[in-house]
Design a protein around this motif. Structure first.
Motif, PDB file in Angstrom:
ATOM      1  N   ASP A   6       0.788  -1.226   0.000  1.00 48.43           N
ATOM      2  CA  ASP A   6       0.000   0.000   0.000  1.00 48.43           C
ATOM      3  C   ASP A   6       0.816   1.269   0.000  1.00 48.43           C
ATOM      4  O   ASP A   6       0.257   2.348   0.105  1.00 48.43           O
ATOM      5  CB  ASP A   6      -0.882   0.049   1.257  1.00 48.43           C
ATOM      6  CG  ASP A   6      -2.040  -0.933   1.203  1.00 48.43           C
ATOM      7  OD1 ASP A   6      -2.291  -1.473   0.119  1.00 48.43           O
ATOM      8  OD2 ASP A   6      -2.686  -1.128   2.228  1.00 48.43           O
ATOM      9  N   LEU A   7       2.132   1.202  -0.095  1.00 53.65           N
ATOM     10  CA  LEU A   7       2.942   2.385   0.142  1.00 53.65           C
ATOM     11  C   LEU A   7       4.208   2.370  -0.689  1.00 53.65           C
ATOM     12  O   LEU A   7       4.889   1.364  -0.768  1.00 53.65           O
ATOM     13  CB  LEU A   7       3.304   2.401   1.633  1.00 53.65           C
ATOM     14  CG  LEU A   7       3.864   3.639   2.249  1.00 53.65           C
ATOM     15  CD1 LEU A   7       2.912   4.812   2.140  1.00 53.65           C
ATOM     16  CD2 LEU A   7       4.149   3.392   3.712  1.00 53.65           C
ATOM     17  N   GLU A   8       4.512   3.503  -1.328  1.00 53.81           N
ATOM     18  CA  GLU A   8       5.810   3.735  -1.963  1.00 53.81           C
ATOM     19  C   GLU A   8       6.586   4.653  -1.039  1.00 53.81           C
ATOM     20  O   GLU A   8       6.053   5.655  -0.588  1.00 53.81           O
ATOM     21  CB  GLU A   8       5.649   4.455  -3.298  1.00 53.81           C
ATOM     22  CG  GLU A   8       5.045   3.646  -4.404  1.00 53.81           C
ATOM     23  CD  GLU A   8       4.930   4.501  -5.653  1.00 53.81           C
ATOM     24  OE1 GLU A   8       5.925   4.575  -6.396  1.00 53.81           O
ATOM     25  OE2 GLU A   8       3.868   5.086  -5.854  1.00 53.81           O
ATOM     26  N   VAL A   9       7.835   4.348  -0.765  1.00 54.21           N
ATOM     27  CA  VAL A   9       8.635   5.151   0.154  1.00 54.21           C
ATOM     28  C   VAL A   9       9.798   5.760  -0.602  1.00 54.21           C
ATOM     29  O   VAL A   9      10.437   5.096  -1.416  1.00 54.21           O
ATOM     30  CB  VAL A   9       9.141   4.300   1.337  1.00 54.21           C
ATOM     31  CG1 VAL A   9       9.992   5.142   2.268  1.00 54.21           C
ATOM     32  CG2 VAL A   9       7.973   3.695   2.097  1.00 54.21           C
ATOM     33  N   PHE A  10      10.062   7.035  -0.334  1.00 54.48           N
ATOM     34  CA  PHE A  10      11.120   7.780  -1.000  1.00 54.48           C
ATOM     35  C   PHE A  10      12.058   8.345   0.061  1.00 54.48           C
ATOM     36  O   PHE A  10      11.778   8.286   1.247  1.00 54.48           O
ATOM     37  CB  PHE A  10      10.516   8.945  -1.803  1.00 54.48           C
ATOM     38  CG  PHE A  10       9.501   8.503  -2.818  1.00 54.48           C
ATOM     39  CD1 PHE A  10       9.868   8.260  -4.122  1.00 54.48           C
ATOM     40  CD2 PHE A  10       8.171   8.322  -2.466  1.00 54.48           C
ATOM     41  CE1 PHE A  10       8.933   7.840  -5.059  1.00 54.48           C
ATOM     42  CE2 PHE A  10       7.229   7.904  -3.394  1.00 54.48           C
ATOM     43  CZ  PHE A  10       7.613   7.669  -4.695  1.00 54.48           C
ATOM     44  N   SER A  11      13.154   8.945  -0.359  1.00 53.97           N
ATOM     45  CA  SER A  11      14.034   9.643   0.577  1.00 53.97           C
ATOM     46  C   SER A  11      13.922  11.135   0.310  1.00 53.97           C
ATOM     47  O   SER A  11      13.572  11.564  -0.782  1.00 53.97           O
ATOM     48  CB  SER A  11      15.483   9.174   0.423  1.00 53.97           C
ATOM     49  OG  SER A  11      15.936   9.432  -0.880  1.00 53.97           O
ATOM     50  N   LEU A  12      14.213  11.925   1.346  1.00 55.37           N
ATOM     51  CA  LEU A  12      14.187  13.376   1.198  1.00 55.37           C
ATOM     52  C   LEU A  12      15.389  13.801   0.373  1.00 55.37           C
ATOM     53  O   LEU A  12      16.518  13.423   0.672  1.00 55.37           O
ATOM     54  CB  LEU A  12      14.221  14.054   2.566  1.00 55.37           C
ATOM     55  CG  LEU A  12      12.986  13.866   3.442  1.00 55.37           C
ATOM     56  CD1 LEU A  12      13.223  14.432   4.829  1.00 55.37           C
ATOM     57  CD2 LEU A  12      11.778  14.516   2.804  1.00 55.37           C
ATOM     58  N   ASP A 101       6.132  -9.512   4.084  1.00 56.38           N
ATOM     59  CA  ASP A 101       6.945  -8.878   3.042  1.00 56.38           C
ATOM     60  C   ASP A 101       6.196  -7.883   2.155  1.00 56.38           C
ATOM     61  O   ASP A 101       6.648  -7.564   1.067  1.00 56.38           O
ATOM     62  CB  ASP A 101       7.634  -9.921   2.158  1.00 56.38           C
ATOM     63  CG  ASP A 101       8.695 -10.703   2.918  1.00 56.38           C
ATOM     64  OD1 ASP A 101       9.332 -10.115   3.809  1.00 56.38           O
ATOM     65  OD2 ASP A 101       8.874 -11.901   2.639  1.00 56.38           O
ATOM     66  N   GLN A 102       5.044  -7.393   2.599  1.00 55.37           N
ATOM     67  CA  GLN A 102       4.340  -6.344   1.860  1.00 55.37           C
ATOM     68  C   GLN A 102       4.143  -5.145   2.774  1.00 55.37           C
ATOM     69  O   GLN A 102       3.877  -5.294   3.972  1.00 55.37           O
ATOM     70  CB  GLN A 102       2.982  -6.836   1.353  1.00 55.37           C
ATOM     71  CG  GLN A 102       3.116  -7.808   0.221  1.00 55.37           C
ATOM     72  CD  GLN A 102       1.906  -7.759  -0.679  1.00 55.37           C
ATOM     73  OE1 GLN A 102       1.227  -6.766  -0.787  1.00 55.37           O
ATOM     74  NE2 GLN A 102       1.649  -8.861  -1.364  1.00 55.37           N
ATOM     75  N   PHE A 103       4.266  -3.954   2.202  1.00 53.02           N
ATOM     76  CA  PHE A 103       4.112  -2.713   2.947  1.00 53.02           C
ATOM     77  C   PHE A 103       2.635  -2.345   3.052  1.00 53.02           C
ATOM     78  O   PHE A 103       1.905  -2.410   2.060  1.00 53.02           O
ATOM     79  CB  PHE A 103       4.832  -1.583   2.210  1.00 53.02           C
ATOM     80  CG  PHE A 103       5.855  -0.895   3.043  1.00 53.02           C
ATOM     81  CD1 PHE A 103       5.492  -0.186   4.171  1.00 53.02           C
ATOM     82  CD2 PHE A 103       7.181  -0.929   2.680  1.00 53.02           C
ATOM     83  CE1 PHE A 103       6.440   0.463   4.927  1.00 53.02           C
ATOM     84  CE2 PHE A 103       8.137  -0.280   3.415  1.00 53.02           C
ATOM     85  CZ  PHE A 103       7.765   0.420   4.551  1.00 53.02           C
ATOM     86  N   PHE A 104       2.217  -1.904   4.234  1.00 53.59           N
ATOM     87  CA  PHE A 104       0.846  -1.457   4.449  1.00 53.59           C
ATOM     88  C   PHE A 104       0.853  -0.223   5.341  1.00 53.59           C
ATOM     89  O   PHE A 104       1.757  -0.035   6.156  1.00 53.59           O
ATOM     90  CB  PHE A 104       0.002  -2.557   5.120  1.00 53.59           C
ATOM     91  CG  PHE A 104      -0.224  -3.742   4.252  1.00 53.59           C
ATOM     92  CD1 PHE A 104      -1.256  -3.759   3.328  1.00 53.59           C
ATOM     93  CD2 PHE A 104       0.601  -4.846   4.341  1.00 53.59           C
ATOM     94  CE1 PHE A 104      -1.452  -4.855   2.504  1.00 53.59           C
ATOM     95  CE2 PHE A 104       0.408  -5.949   3.524  1.00 53.59           C
ATOM     96  CZ  PHE A 104      -0.617  -5.958   2.606  1.00 53.59           C
ATOM     97  N   TYR A 142       6.723  -6.322  10.825  1.00 55.13           N
ATOM     98  CA  TYR A 142       7.720  -5.342  11.253  1.00 55.13           C
ATOM     99  C   TYR A 142       7.080  -3.962  11.201  1.00 55.13           C
ATOM    100  O   TYR A 142       6.577  -3.543  10.153  1.00 55.13           O
ATOM    101  CB  TYR A 142       8.946  -5.398  10.329  1.00 55.13           C
ATOM    102  CG  TYR A 142       9.993  -4.373  10.663  1.00 55.13           C
ATOM    103  CD1 TYR A 142      10.756  -4.481  11.824  1.00 55.13           C
ATOM    104  CD2 TYR A 142      10.219  -3.293   9.829  1.00 55.13           C
ATOM    105  CE1 TYR A 142      11.721  -3.531  12.130  1.00 55.13           C
ATOM    106  CE2 TYR A 142      11.181  -2.343  10.128  1.00 55.13           C
ATOM    107  CZ  TYR A 142      11.924  -2.470  11.280  1.00 55.13           C
ATOM    108  OH  TYR A 142      12.864  -1.533  11.582  1.00 55.13           O
ATOM    109  N   LEU A 143       7.071  -3.268  12.339  1.00 58.40           N
ATOM    110  CA  LEU A 143       6.557  -1.896  12.405  1.00 58.40           C
ATOM    111  C   LEU A 143       7.648  -0.970  11.888  1.00 58.40           C
ATOM    112  O   LEU A 143       8.663  -0.767  12.544  1.00 58.40           O
ATOM    113  CB  LEU A 143       6.165  -1.536  13.842  1.00 58.40           C
ATOM    114  CG  LEU A 143       5.551  -0.162  14.018  1.00 58.40           C
ATOM    115  CD1 LEU A 143       4.234  -0.051  13.266  1.00 58.40           C
ATOM    116  CD2 LEU A 143       5.329   0.125  15.482  1.00 58.40           C
ATOM    117  N   TRP A 144       7.459  -0.428  10.691  1.00 59.33           N
ATOM    118  CA  TRP A 144       8.498   0.325   9.998  1.00 59.33           C
ATOM    119  C   TRP A 144       8.568   1.771  10.467  1.00 59.33           C
ATOM    120  O   TRP A 144       9.634   2.348  10.571  1.00 59.33           O
ATOM    121  CB  TRP A 144       8.239   0.255   8.497  1.00 59.33           C
ATOM    122  CG  TRP A 144       9.431   0.574   7.681  1.00 59.33           C
ATOM    123  CD1 TRP A 144      10.485  -0.254   7.405  1.00 59.33           C
ATOM    124  CD2 TRP A 144       9.721   1.804   7.029  1.00 59.33           C
ATOM    125  NE1 TRP A 144      11.398   0.396   6.612  1.00 59.33           N
ATOM    126  CE2 TRP A 144      10.950   1.662   6.369  1.00 59.33           C
ATOM    127  CE3 TRP A 144       9.051   3.021   6.930  1.00 59.33           C
ATOM    128  CZ2 TRP A 144      11.524   2.689   5.628  1.00 59.33           C
ATOM    129  CZ3 TRP A 144       9.621   4.043   6.188  1.00 59.33           C
ATOM    130  CH2 TRP A 144      10.851   3.862   5.553  1.00 59.33           C
TER     131      TRP A 144
END
Length: 157
Positions: A6-12, A101-104, A142-144
């Motif tokens: 459910d999420l794409e993560v980027f860096s600043l 192994d999936q982001f939510f 895993y709580l990211w």
């Protein structure tokens, strides 16, 4: 960095200040009122939005939300968020987590005993069309990080 789920993560990319001048008058969200003074168009204070939104640039990541599992609390497909790692999730916080192994992104719903020990943990959706996750000892979990802000583009420019 792009992750599944459910999420794409980027860096600043930049930590340069982003200074904007706010209105001095509160913005009313109900009823009609008198027009504010024209002098309010020229406020003399300013806000550094990056400093307001990001408390720790090393542990804060922007993300783009995919899906409508939180639409009933106003978090929609395509919204953006800020995720801060290393802070404690409190009950009802929005969290970014990996499950099998999936982001939510879900609402954090722990249940504690009288002795303040964790009894159960649920990651809750806010849309009846989506299932909640009951986290057990067998769940690969895993709580990211904790979602500190969400954003929506109301007007495409």
């Amino acid at each position: 960095m792009i992750l599944q789920g459910d999420l794409e993560v980027f860096s600043l990319k930049s930590l340069k200040p982003m200074i904007l001048k706010p209105l001095k008058e509160p913005l009313s969200a109900g009823g009609y009122g008198a027009f504010p003074s024209a002098a309010l168009d020229f406020p003399d204070d300013s806000i550094d939005f990056l400093k307001l939104l990001v408390k720790d640039p090393v542990t804060t990541f922007p993300g783009r939300i995919s899906g409508d599992s939180l639409k009933n609390i106003g978090v929609l497909d395509g919204d953006w968020c800020l995720i801060q790692k290393g802070i404690e999730a409190k009950p009802n916080d929005l969290v970014a987590a990996t499950i099998d192994d999936q982001f939510f992104i879900k609402r954090f719903k722990p249940k504690y005993s009288d002795r303040n020990q964790l009894q159960t943990l649920k990651l809750k959706s806010a849309n009846p069309d989506f299932s909640d996750f009951d986290i057990t000892d067998e769940t690969e979990f895993y709580l990211w990080g904790v979602i500190t802000w969400t954003f929506r583009n109301w007007k495409k420019l």
